[in-house]
Design a protein around this motif. Sequence first.
Motif, PDB file in Angstrom:
ATOM      1  N   LEU A  29       0.848  -1.134  -0.029  1.00  0.00           N
ATOM      2  CA  LEU A  29      -0.016   0.143  -0.170  1.00  0.00           C
ATOM      3  C   LEU A  29       0.722   1.196   0.237  1.00  0.00           C
ATOM      4  O   LEU A  29       1.818   1.159   0.795  1.00  0.00           O
ATOM      5  CB  LEU A  29      -0.865  -0.102   1.158  1.00  0.00           C
ATOM      6  CG  LEU A  29      -1.693  -1.292   1.451  1.00  0.00           C
ATOM      7  CD1 LEU A  29      -2.647  -1.017   2.787  1.00  0.00           C
ATOM      8  CD2 LEU A  29      -2.633  -1.507   0.351  1.00  0.00           C
ATOM      9  N   GLU A  30       0.343   2.195  -0.863  1.00  0.00           N
ATOM     10  CA  GLU A  30       1.028   3.430  -0.553  1.00  0.00           C
ATOM     11  C   GLU A  30       0.764   4.222   0.702  1.00  0.00           C
ATOM     12  O   GLU A  30      -0.207   3.680   1.230  1.00  0.00           O
ATOM     13  CB  GLU A  30       0.393   4.336  -1.739  1.00  0.00           C
ATOM     14  CG  GLU A  30       1.062   4.188  -3.066  1.00  0.00           C
ATOM     15  CD  GLU A  30       2.501   4.124  -3.388  1.00  0.00           C
ATOM     16  OE1 GLU A  30       3.184   4.977  -2.646  1.00  0.00           O
ATOM     17  OE2 GLU A  30       3.178   3.264  -4.039  1.00  0.00           O
TER      18      GLU A  30
ATOM     19  N   GLU B  34      -0.689   6.742   2.043  1.00  0.00           N
ATOM     20  CA  GLU B  34      -1.784   7.532   2.052  1.00  0.00           C
ATOM     21  C   GLU B  34      -2.934   6.428   2.297  1.00  0.00           C
ATOM     22  O   GLU B  34      -3.756   6.326   2.966  1.00  0.00           O
ATOM     23  CB  GLU B  34      -2.123   8.643   1.023  1.00  0.00           C
ATOM     24  CG  GLU B  34      -3.481   9.245   1.395  1.00  0.00           C
ATOM     25  CD  GLU B  34      -3.775  10.300   0.096  1.00  0.00           C
ATOM     26  OE1 GLU B  34      -4.599  11.350   0.484  1.00  0.00           O
ATOM     27  OE2 GLU B  34      -3.320  10.160  -1.189  1.00  0.00           O
ATOM     28  N   GLU B  35      -2.699   5.412   1.473  1.00  0.00           N
ATOM     29  CA  GLU B  35      -4.089   4.277   1.424  1.00  0.00           C
ATOM     30  C   GLU B  35      -3.881   3.657   2.685  1.00  0.00           C
ATOM     31  O   GLU B  35      -4.872   3.203   3.270  1.00  0.00           O
ATOM     32  CB  GLU B  35      -3.929   3.483   0.268  1.00  0.00           C
ATOM     33  CG  GLU B  35      -4.802   2.496   0.133  1.00  0.00           C
ATOM     34  CD  GLU B  35      -4.511   1.429  -0.906  1.00  0.00           C
ATOM     35  OE1 GLU B  35      -5.400   0.517  -1.100  1.00  0.00           O
ATOM     36  OE2 GLU B  35      -3.784   1.616  -1.608  1.00  0.00           O
TER      37      GLU B  35
ATOM     38  N   ALA C 194      -5.301   5.651   5.599  1.00  0.00           N
ATOM     39  CA  ALA C 194      -6.604   5.457   5.528  1.00  0.00           C
ATOM     40  C   ALA C 194      -7.446   4.137   6.029  1.00  0.00           C
ATOM     41  O   ALA C 194      -8.348   4.193   6.702  1.00  0.00           O
ATOM     42  CB  ALA C 194      -7.305   5.802   3.988  1.00  0.00           C
ATOM     43  N   LEU C 195      -6.763   2.956   5.375  1.00  0.00           N
ATOM     44  CA  LEU C 195      -7.310   2.071   5.861  1.00  0.00           C
ATOM     45  C   LEU C 195      -7.066   1.695   7.298  1.00  0.00           C
ATOM     46  O   LEU C 195      -8.127   1.146   8.027  1.00  0.00           O
ATOM     47  CB  LEU C 195      -6.585   0.806   4.983  1.00  0.00           C
ATOM     48  CG  LEU C 195      -6.832  -0.650   5.185  1.00  0.00           C
ATOM     49  CD1 LEU C 195      -8.469  -0.815   4.941  1.00  0.00           C
ATOM     50  CD2 LEU C 195      -6.205  -1.678   4.267  1.00  0.00           C
TER      51      LEU C 195
ATOM     52  N   GLN D  33     -12.295   9.668  -3.315  1.00  0.00           N
ATOM     53  CA  GLN D  33     -11.259   8.876  -3.117  1.00  0.00           C
ATOM     54  C   GLN D  33     -11.549   7.784  -2.058  1.00  0.00           C
ATOM     55  O   GLN D  33     -10.994   6.649  -2.121  1.00  0.00           O
ATOM     56  CB  GLN D  33     -10.092   9.807  -2.748  1.00  0.00           C
ATOM     57  CG  GLN D  33      -8.914   9.121  -2.286  1.00  0.00           C
ATOM     58  CD  GLN D  33      -8.115   8.417  -3.589  1.00  0.00           C
ATOM     59  OE1 GLN D  33      -7.568   9.060  -4.260  1.00  0.00           O
ATOM     60  NE2 GLN D  33      -8.404   6.988  -3.598  1.00  0.00           N
ATOM     61  N   ALA D  34     -12.332   8.103  -1.033  1.00  0.00           N
ATOM     62  CA  ALA D  34     -12.760   6.995  -0.309  1.00  0.00           C
ATOM     63  C   ALA D  34     -13.388   6.036  -0.673  1.00  0.00           C
ATOM     64  O   ALA D  34     -13.178   4.633  -0.338  1.00  0.00           O
ATOM     65  CB  ALA D  34     -13.444   7.874   0.993  1.00  0.00           C
TER      66      ALA D  34
ATOM     67  N   THR E  65     -13.443   4.995  -3.878  1.00  0.00           N
ATOM     68  CA  THR E  65     -12.474   4.198  -4.667  1.00  0.00           C
ATOM     69  C   THR E  65     -11.580   3.144  -3.843  1.00  0.00           C
ATOM     70  O   THR E  65     -11.443   2.145  -4.404  1.00  0.00           O
ATOM     71  CB  THR E  65     -11.595   5.111  -5.635  1.00  0.00           C
ATOM     72  OG1 THR E  65     -12.477   6.083  -6.257  1.00  0.00           O
ATOM     73  CG2 THR E  65     -10.691   4.306  -6.549  1.00  0.00           C
ATOM     74  N   TRP E  66     -11.171   3.781  -2.880  1.00  0.00           N
ATOM     75  CA  TRP E  66     -10.401   2.793  -1.870  1.00  0.00           C
ATOM     76  C   TRP E  66     -11.070   1.830  -1.262  1.00  0.00           C
ATOM     77  O   TRP E  66     -10.747   0.469  -1.323  1.00  0.00           O
ATOM     78  CB  TRP E  66      -9.653   3.592  -0.892  1.00  0.00           C
ATOM     79  CG  TRP E  66      -8.257   4.266  -1.265  1.00  0.00           C
ATOM     80  CD1 TRP E  66      -7.410   3.790  -2.354  1.00  0.00           C
ATOM     81  CD2 TRP E  66      -7.655   5.518  -0.735  1.00  0.00           C
ATOM     82  NE1 TRP E  66      -6.415   4.476  -2.197  1.00  0.00           N
ATOM     83  CE2 TRP E  66      -6.630   5.572  -1.635  1.00  0.00           C
ATOM     84  CE3 TRP E  66      -8.087   6.259   0.290  1.00  0.00           C
ATOM     85  CZ2 TRP E  66      -5.669   6.552  -1.158  1.00  0.00           C
ATOM     86  CZ3 TRP E  66      -7.141   7.315   0.509  1.00  0.00           C
ATOM     87  CH2 TRP E  66      -5.842   7.392  -0.047  1.00  0.00           C
TER      88      TRP E  66
ATOM     89  N   GLN F 120     -11.932  -0.953  -3.749  1.00  0.00           N
ATOM     90  CA  GLN F 120     -10.711  -2.053  -4.127  1.00  0.00           C
ATOM     91  C   GLN F 120     -10.699  -2.814  -2.831  1.00  0.00           C
ATOM     92  O   GLN F 120     -10.505  -4.146  -3.030  1.00  0.00           O
ATOM     93  CB  GLN F 120      -9.381  -1.107  -4.146  1.00  0.00           C
ATOM     94  CG  GLN F 120      -8.230  -1.939  -4.273  1.00  0.00           C
ATOM     95  CD  GLN F 120      -8.189  -2.473  -5.426  1.00  0.00           C
ATOM     96  OE1 GLN F 120      -8.282  -2.106  -6.539  1.00  0.00           O
ATOM     97  NE2 GLN F 120      -8.090  -3.948  -5.356  1.00  0.00           N
ATOM     98  N   TRP F 121     -10.855  -2.080  -1.790  1.00  0.00           N
ATOM     99  CA  TRP F 121     -10.362  -3.174  -0.402  1.00  0.00           C
ATOM    100  C   TRP F 121     -11.732  -4.268  -0.328  1.00  0.00           C
ATOM    101  O   TRP F 121     -11.404  -5.286  -0.037  1.00  0.00           O
ATOM    102  CB  TRP F 121     -10.527  -2.452   0.882  1.00  0.00           C
ATOM    103  CG  TRP F 121      -9.683  -1.325   0.955  1.00  0.00           C
ATOM    104  CD1 TRP F 121      -8.349  -1.373   0.349  1.00  0.00           C
ATOM    105  CD2 TRP F 121      -9.707   0.162   1.612  1.00  0.00           C
ATOM    106  NE1 TRP F 121      -7.674  -0.101   0.700  1.00  0.00           N
ATOM    107  CE2 TRP F 121      -8.469   0.561   1.412  1.00  0.00           C
ATOM    108  CE3 TRP F 121     -10.694   0.543   2.459  1.00  0.00           C
ATOM    109  CZ2 TRP F 121      -8.322   1.893   1.926  1.00  0.00           C
ATOM    110  CZ3 TRP F 121     -10.545   1.615   2.847  1.00  0.00           C
ATOM    111  CH2 TRP F 121      -9.074   2.505   2.529  1.00  0.00           C
TER     112      TRP F 121
END
Length: 260
Positions: A207-208, A210-211, A214-215, A242-243, A245-246, A249-250
């Motif tokens: 994970l980058e 920032e991600e 957030a997670l 953005q939230a 989108t993540w 993905q999760w």
Amino acid sequence: MSLISQQAALEAYLTDEDALPSDVLLEQVRSSTALSALEGLKIYHNAYRARLLAVLQEDFPALHHWMGEESFEQLALAYIAAWPPRHFSIRWLGEKLSEFIGCYVAEPQLSPMRELTKLEWAFTLAFDAQDAEALSLETMCSFSAEDWISLRVALTPSVRWLQLQYNTLELWKAAKSGDLLPAITPLSANQDCLVWRHDLVCQYRSLEPEEASALRFFVVGGSFAELCELLFPEHAEQAPLQAATWLRQWVSDGMLMWGG
């Protein structure tokens, strides 16, 4: 000799690397025209270690590939002697290997070797973790506005979160594919790496920063609305996108479930 005493004597002989069977134990084992009692017991003695060694090779294939056959075998046999199996299931054999390496190897090899061991053990733990119903994209499609605002999640039981200090993922991938191993190099910054099981297959990805932040915020109790607020200073009006989108993905990765 009672059955329990006989079992204890056999266990003591098998688990002691240099032991000889006691005379009492030898008396309980029948010889044959092909093998004496001592020779038969020696076969079991060697087979016991060979099986444990094979398990460690299966659980830590990248470490095995990196160290080479002879060095890995020396490490494994020293570990088995120090940490013989303590659980009825052999799958727990490698549980303490990363800890043991600290007593067996010195820097600069110690830290990257221990990190690779932890990564490989994370795959074992992820594969055997308790089942849980993961949040699905189909469920998300039925959310009302209120559902989105109050949504709270947790990681599924299989997720293992590691922070890597070296190019351990590159080493692991090269070892798994049989490619030439890269030189071990420290990363410029710690790398967040997740390992988990989805649809009976172990997955991983890095994970980058920032991600990862957030997670981490989301799964320790923050709501989706609070996550959007956290992202607002950096993303402004694009924070909810953005939230989402993540989150998509999760959820697609199968690593989230309903949280309290």
